[in-house]
Every structure is written in C-alpha cells, then in structure tokens.
Design an enzyme around this catalytic site. Structure first.
Site, PDB file in Angstrom:
ATOM      1  N   ASP A 290      -2.583  -1.836  10.080  1.00  0.00           N
ATOM      2  CA  ASP A 290      -2.709  -1.731   8.678  1.00  0.00           C
ATOM      3  C   ASP A 290      -3.182  -3.105   7.954  1.00  0.00           C
ATOM      4  OD1 ASP A 290      -1.539   0.630   8.748  1.00  0.00           O
ATOM      5  OD2 ASP A 290       0.311   0.189   7.825  1.00  0.00           O
TER       6      ASP A 290
ATOM      7  N   LYS B 160       0.846  -1.191  -0.102  1.00  0.00           N
ATOM      8  CA  LYS B 160       0.018  -0.156   0.126  1.00  0.00           C
ATOM      9  C   LYS B 160       0.741   1.088   0.052  1.00  0.00           C
ATOM     10  CE  LYS B 160       0.735   1.080   4.485  1.00  0.00           C
ATOM     11  NZ  LYS B 160       1.670   2.462   4.801  1.00  0.00           N
TER      12      LYS B 160
ATOM     13  N   ALA C  50       3.687  -1.380   4.308  1.00  0.00           N
ATOM     14  CA  ALA C  50       2.736  -2.454   4.903  1.00  0.00           C
ATOM     15  C   ALA C  50       3.176  -4.080   4.556  1.00  0.00           C
ATOM     16  CB  ALA C  50       1.082  -2.129   4.861  1.00  0.00           C
TER      17      ALA C  50
ATOM     18  N   VAL D   6      10.906  -4.537   2.785  1.00  0.00           N
ATOM     19  CA  VAL D   6      10.741  -4.757   4.219  1.00  0.00           C
ATOM     20  C   VAL D   6      11.034  -3.457   5.033  1.00  0.00           C
ATOM     21  CG1 VAL D   6      11.709  -6.015   6.323  1.00  0.00           C
ATOM     22  CG2 VAL D   6      11.600  -7.060   3.925  1.00  0.00           C
ATOM     23  N   ALA D   7      10.235  -3.374   5.957  1.00  0.00           N
ATOM     24  CA  ALA D   7      10.476  -1.960   6.647  1.00  0.00           C
ATOM     25  C   ALA D   7      10.222  -0.687   5.831  1.00  0.00           C
ATOM     26  CB  ALA D   7      11.443  -2.078   7.833  1.00  0.00           C
TER      27      ALA D   7
HETATM   28  P1  ATP Z   1       4.107  -0.243   7.903  1.00  0.00           P
HETATM   29  O1  ATP Z   1       4.058   0.394   6.405  1.00  0.00           O
HETATM   30  O2  ATP Z   1       2.620  -1.141   8.123  1.00  0.00           O
HETATM   31  O3  ATP Z   1       4.276   0.739   8.938  1.00  0.00           O
HETATM   32  P2  ATP Z   1       6.439  -1.383   7.013  1.00  0.00           P
HETATM   33  O4  ATP Z   1       6.106  -1.549   5.535  1.00  0.00           O
HETATM   34  O5  ATP Z   1       7.260  -0.182   7.584  1.00  0.00           O
HETATM   35  O6  ATP Z   1       5.097  -1.256   8.015  1.00  0.00           O
HETATM   36  P3  ATP Z   1       7.202  -4.063   7.505  1.00  0.00           P
HETATM   37  O7  ATP Z   1       7.833  -4.587   6.101  1.00  0.00           O
HETATM   38  O8  ATP Z   1       5.689  -4.579   7.947  1.00  0.00           O
HETATM   39  O9  ATP Z   1       7.434  -2.511   7.788  1.00  0.00           O
HETATM   40  O10 ATP Z   1       8.062  -4.593   8.778  1.00  0.00           O
HETATM   41  C1  ATP Z   1       8.277  -4.010   9.959  1.00  0.00           C
HETATM   42  C2  ATP Z   1       8.960  -4.918  11.016  1.00  0.00           C
HETATM   43  O11 ATP Z   1       7.956  -5.898  11.276  1.00  0.00           O
HETATM   44  C3  ATP Z   1      10.275  -5.735  10.429  1.00  0.00           C
HETATM   45  O12 ATP Z   1      11.161  -4.953  10.836  1.00  0.00           O
HETATM   46  C4  ATP Z   1      10.119  -6.856  11.071  1.00  0.00           C
HETATM   47  O13 ATP Z   1      10.962  -6.963  12.067  1.00  0.00           O
HETATM   48  C5  ATP Z   1       8.813  -7.262  11.414  1.00  0.00           C
HETATM   49  N1  ATP Z   1       7.917  -8.299  10.649  1.00  0.00           N
HETATM   50  C6  ATP Z   1       7.370  -9.233  11.233  1.00  0.00           C
HETATM   51  N2  ATP Z   1       6.862 -10.001  10.357  1.00  0.00           N
HETATM   52  C7  ATP Z   1       7.201  -9.663   9.218  1.00  0.00           C
HETATM   53  C8  ATP Z   1       7.023 -10.076   7.854  1.00  0.00           C
HETATM   54  N3  ATP Z   1       6.127 -10.983   7.496  1.00  0.00           N
HETATM   55  N4  ATP Z   1       7.732  -9.298   6.762  1.00  0.00           N
HETATM   56  C9  ATP Z   1       8.175  -8.233   6.996  1.00  0.00           C
HETATM   57  N5  ATP Z   1       8.308  -7.666   8.219  1.00  0.00           N
HETATM   58  C10 ATP Z   1       7.977  -8.617   9.334  1.00  0.00           C
END
Ligand code: ATP
Length: 307
Positions: free
Chosen positions: A139, A12, A103, A98-99
């Site tokens: 989310d 997203k 989302a 990732v992170a």
């Molecule tokens: P958001 O946009 O919802 O704030 P994000 O995209 O910034 O999230 P994610 O990729 O969801 O961040 O990862 C956030 C943290 O969640 C990661 O640093 C990781 O430690 C943890 N995590 C747990 N499960 C997962 C997964 N399946 N995929 C990614 N990260 C995960």
C-alpha cells in the site's frame, strides 16, 4: 544546520477490493481501487545522532518505536541506497487510525521517504521513490501518489484513476485494530475450496469515479475482505447498520477493517452522519473526510509559507 522537514500524508479507503486466491508466495492477486481521503498523519524528520522514532496521537501505544516502524524502515532503505547513515529523529503525529484498514503505517513510510529525500537532498526521482515504496509494502506506493489509483499484482502495480468530483465520507473508528494478515487468512478460510475468479476492476466503479457520481459510486462499492473482517469482529455489523440507518448512501468495511466507511450524499449529510455515529455507541469515534486527497506532500515551514 539542523533543519526539519515535515510531510503530510493521507489515509486511504478501498472503493473496490477484489481478492484472488492465495499465490504461492503467500500474497493474493488484487484488483484494488484506492481512494485517498482527507485524514492525515504528519511525519517530521530532523537530523540526530542516531535513528530515533517518537509518535503522538491516538493508538500510538500500539506502534513500534524501533527500527521496525515502517517510517524508520523507509529512512533506512533510502539511506542504504545512497550510502548514508539514517541518523534522523522521526516524529509521527498520528491521526490515521492505527491498524484500522486505512494504510496508516504505509502512509508513514511514504511520508518518511519523501521527508528524508528532501532533508538529505538525495533527489530521488518519482520512479525511484515508488520502487522503494513497493519494497516497503503493497500500500506504500499509493500513499505517495494519493488521488485515486488501481492497484494490481499484490496491490503495488499502480495505474492512476481520474476522479471527476468530490466524495464525502465518514469513518467510524473502532476500539483496537485488526491484523491485515489475519483478515486475509480468515478470507481464505471462509472461501474454503471455492474456485476464485481472477480479480478485475469494475468498469462501472471506475466510471463513477471519473464522472464524480456519488450515487453510482455508492452502488458499486465492494470489499471482498468484508466477510472476513465481520467474521473476526461481528460487532462491526452494528456499526455498518447504524450508518445505514442514519442515511449513508453506502456502508462498507475499509480495507481489512475494523474502520467502517460510509459514503454520504454531500458535506452536510456527512456532518449529520458523523453526529449520528458518534452518539450510536457503535464506534470509538467518527470522522468526516473528503476525497480525493493529495498524496504525500512536504509542508512548507512557516518562513517558507510567508516568503
Ligand atoms: P493496511 O490498511 O495497509 O492493511 P492498517 O491501516 O490496517 O494497514 P496500520 O495502521 O498500517 O494498519 O498498522 C499495521 C501494523 O503495522 C500495526 O499494528 C503496527 O504494529 C505496525 N506499524 C509499523 N509502523 C507503523 C506506523 N508508523 N504506524 C502504524 N503502524 C505501524
């Protein structure tokens, strides 16, 4: 029988992220307009002796492979509700940064929930799945439904938003992630004692989505977390500027960052913008993706697809 179920789930971008002051429970009230974009993770669940998580793709060394993985938590939550053992092998093919503020973890949770529901035949209704999603994270419900939606409360109270066209985006993916809680803390710190208005969805933005008007959407994009993300990662300013100079109609940090999102006029402009960002030296990679994307969906097996 040991059949597998695979679910594809989109990333997203927040086209509006209005953040209120901190609530007593530590969350913030939001007016959060989500738009699902065509970058996908795939989550496959297969019956196994015990719960196990594996993952492949960029950045997977940064995600936990134990019961704290959001996909594992989703499987455990559904199993507990139905008195089952969560004995599945969950394999995640990650393409969502990732992170990255897109989302990815939430997407995997929604995908694992739908995949396990299908594998176990638990037959959860959409409201039941959405309630479980909301318990897993703010989310997660949106990742299940996709399209576009307004999230209120801490983001989990969803109202679908109609979208009248296709929007062409480019995402500049940074090296390393940003912690969402750290970005909210920085947002609060930067605001200091300022009085923060209750977050409200912007009618002009909802109109732009409804009419499919890219120029109007570009003018209406906002992200209250952007100053905090830029404060924690000042180099993102160069990424945003690179996209703007290369012809993006608008540039903003995606959610809590550090991914930067650029709205392009059309598919050809998005392709040119992707090339420009790839050679700009201001990001790890750049990806074009169209929106809105469908929410979490079971991928037919090859046999099902041809029957
Ligand atoms: P958001 O946009 O919802 O704030 P994000 O995209 O910034 O999230 P994610 O990729 O969801 O961040 O990862 C956030 C943290 O969640 C990661 O640093 C990781 O430690 C943890 N995590 C747990 N499960 C997962 C997964 N399946 N995929 C990614 N990260 C995960």
């Amino acid at each position: 029988m040991s059949r597998s179920v695979t679910v594809r789930v989109p990333a997203k971008v927040n086209v509006q992220l209005a953040v209120g002051g901190p609530r007593p429970d530590g969350f913030h009230d939001l007016a959060n307009v989500f738009l699902a974009v065509g970058l996908y993770d795939e989550v496959t669940v297969t019956p196994a002796d015990t719960l196990r998580v594996t993952a492949s793709g960029p950045g997977t060394d940064q995600i936990p492979l134990d019961a704290t993985n959001l996909a594992a938590r989703a499987a455990i939550a559904l199993a507990e509700r139905h008195g089952l053992a969560p004995d599945v092998h969950i394999h995640i093919i990650k393409d969502i940064p990732v992170a990255g503020g897109m989302a990815g973890g939430s997407a995997d949770a929604a995908a694992a929930l739908l995949a396990c529901d299908t594998l176990w035949g638990t037959g959860a209704s959409q409201p039941e799945l959405l309630a479980l999603c909301a318990e897993l994270g703010s989310d997660v419900p949106f990742s299940l439904i996709g399209g576009a939606a307004l999230g209120q409360g801490r983001g989990e109270l969803l109202t679908p938003v109609p979208v009248g066209g296709t929007f062409h985006w480019v995402f500049a993916v940074a090296d390393g992630g940003l912690s969402t809680p750290a970005v909210y803390r920085e947002c609060d710190r930067l605001r200091g004692a300022a009085v923060i208005a209750a977050p409200e969805p912007a009618p002009v933005l909802l109109d732009a989505l409804r009419t499919g008007d890219t120029t109007a959407l570009a003018a209406a994009l906002t992200n209250d977390l952007q100053p905090a993300a830029l404060s924690l990662r000042p180099s993102l300013r160069e990424t945003l500027d690179a996209g703007t100079h290369a012809g993006a109609l608008a540039a903003l940090v995606s959610g809590s960052g550090p991914t930067c999102a650029f709205l392009a006029k059309d598919a050809a402009s998005a392709a040119a913008l992707t090339t420009a960002l790839l050679t700009s030296g201001t990001c790890r990679t750049a990806r074009a993706a169209a929106a809105p994307a469908q929410g979490a969906v079971v991928v037919p097996t090859p046999a099902e697809a041809t029957s």
